[in-house]
Design a protein around this motif. Structure first.
Motif, PDB file in Angstrom:
ATOM      1  N   PRO A   1       0.851  -1.205  -0.071  1.00  0.00           N
ATOM      2  CA  PRO A   1       0.046   0.126  -0.125  1.00  0.00           C
ATOM      3  C   PRO A   1       0.761   1.234  -0.028  1.00  0.00           C
ATOM      4  CG  PRO A   1      -0.646  -1.505   1.711  1.00  0.00           C
ATOM      5  CD  PRO A   1       0.638  -1.966   1.104  1.00  0.00           C
ATOM      6  N   VAL A   2       0.341   2.333  -0.614  1.00  0.00           N
ATOM      7  CA  VAL A   2       1.218   3.694  -0.685  1.00  0.00           C
ATOM      8  C   VAL A   2       1.278   4.074   0.873  1.00  0.00           C
ATOM      9  CG1 VAL A   2       1.235   5.974  -1.281  1.00  0.00           C
ATOM     10  CG2 VAL A   2       0.281   4.416  -3.051  1.00  0.00           C
ATOM     11  N   GLY A   3       0.440   3.925   1.613  1.00  0.00           N
ATOM     12  CA  GLY A   3       0.651   4.276   2.973  1.00  0.00           C
ATOM     13  C   GLY A   3       1.839   3.537   3.560  1.00  0.00           C
ATOM     14  N   TYR A   4       2.279   2.362   3.346  1.00  0.00           N
ATOM     15  CA  TYR A   4       3.259   1.895   3.725  1.00  0.00           C
ATOM     16  C   TYR A   4       4.475   2.638   3.826  1.00  0.00           C
ATOM     17  CZ  TYR A   4       7.543  -1.078   4.146  1.00  0.00           C
ATOM     18  OH  TYR A   4       8.709  -1.733   4.571  1.00  0.00           O
ATOM     19  N   LEU A   5       4.689   3.237   2.633  1.00  0.00           N
ATOM     20  CA  LEU A   5       5.969   4.128   2.231  1.00  0.00           C
ATOM     21  C   LEU A   5       5.808   5.303   3.137  1.00  0.00           C
ATOM     22  CD1 LEU A   5       6.155   4.081  -1.535  1.00  0.00           C
ATOM     23  CD2 LEU A   5       7.488   2.843   0.335  1.00  0.00           C
ATOM     24  N   LEU A   6       4.582   5.886   3.852  1.00  0.00           N
ATOM     25  CA  LEU A   6       4.633   6.782   4.474  1.00  0.00           C
ATOM     26  C   LEU A   6       4.401   6.554   5.960  1.00  0.00           C
ATOM     27  CD1 LEU A   6       1.812   8.708   2.311  1.00  0.00           C
ATOM     28  CD2 LEU A   6       4.499   9.223   2.394  1.00  0.00           C
ATOM     29  N   GLY A   7       4.652   5.500   6.182  1.00  0.00           N
ATOM     30  CA  GLY A   7       4.738   4.996   7.612  1.00  0.00           C
ATOM     31  C   GLY A   7       3.637   4.307   8.442  1.00  0.00           C
TER      32      GLY A   7
END
Length: 146
Positions: free
Chosen positions: A82-88
């Motif tokens: 998920p994109v959110g993984y890259l954001l924390g």
């Protein structure tokens, strides 16, 4: 000149994105070496998100990065996170990582090989279900009052 809270937050976000990207580049199955900058750049470009290996290198190593949302989406799609993984957001679990490795491998197979692999997987599922049913029925007969 001292850093503002916004600068500090940007530094923290840069560091977080870079550490998550490095993990994704290093994540490997038994048969695969770590991803290279050139390999990821080539694949993202082929998928419609032009980026150079120098651009990827910058994302991994620059002191402060501010990637475009489209770049984060392209990277997340490539690594199947998920994109959110890259954001924390939380780490994907081990099963998710294994599924991503399998999905990337599956995509490289010919249609015939995909069908054959699907049959093998179905056979394994049937064997596991039969073994579970045998265990369940065997344990039921050993229960008092069964």
């Amino acid at each position: 000149m001292s850093e503002t809270p916004a600068d500090q937050a940007e530094d923290t976000t840069s560091t977080l994105i870079q550490s998550r990207l490095r993990r994704l580049f290093d994540a490997q199955d038994e048969d695969r070496p770590p991803y290279t900058e050139a390999e990821v750049a080539r694949e993202l470009t082929a998928r419609g998100h032009p980026i150079t290996d120098a651009g990827i290198r910058n994302l991994l190593r620059a002191p402060r990065i501010n990637p475009k949302a489209s770049t984060l989406r392209a990277l997340a799609s490539f690594f199947q996170v998920p994109v959110g993984y890259l954001l924390g957001e939380d780490e994907p679990d081990l099963a998710s990582r294994e599924a991503r490795v399998l999905a990337r491998s599956f995509e490289r197979l010919t249609p015939r090989s995909r069908r054959n692999l699907a049959r093998v997987i179905n056979n394994f599922l049937e064997l596991e279900e039969a073994a579970k049913a045998a265990r369940d029925s065997g344990s039921d007969t050993t229960q008092p009052g069964a």
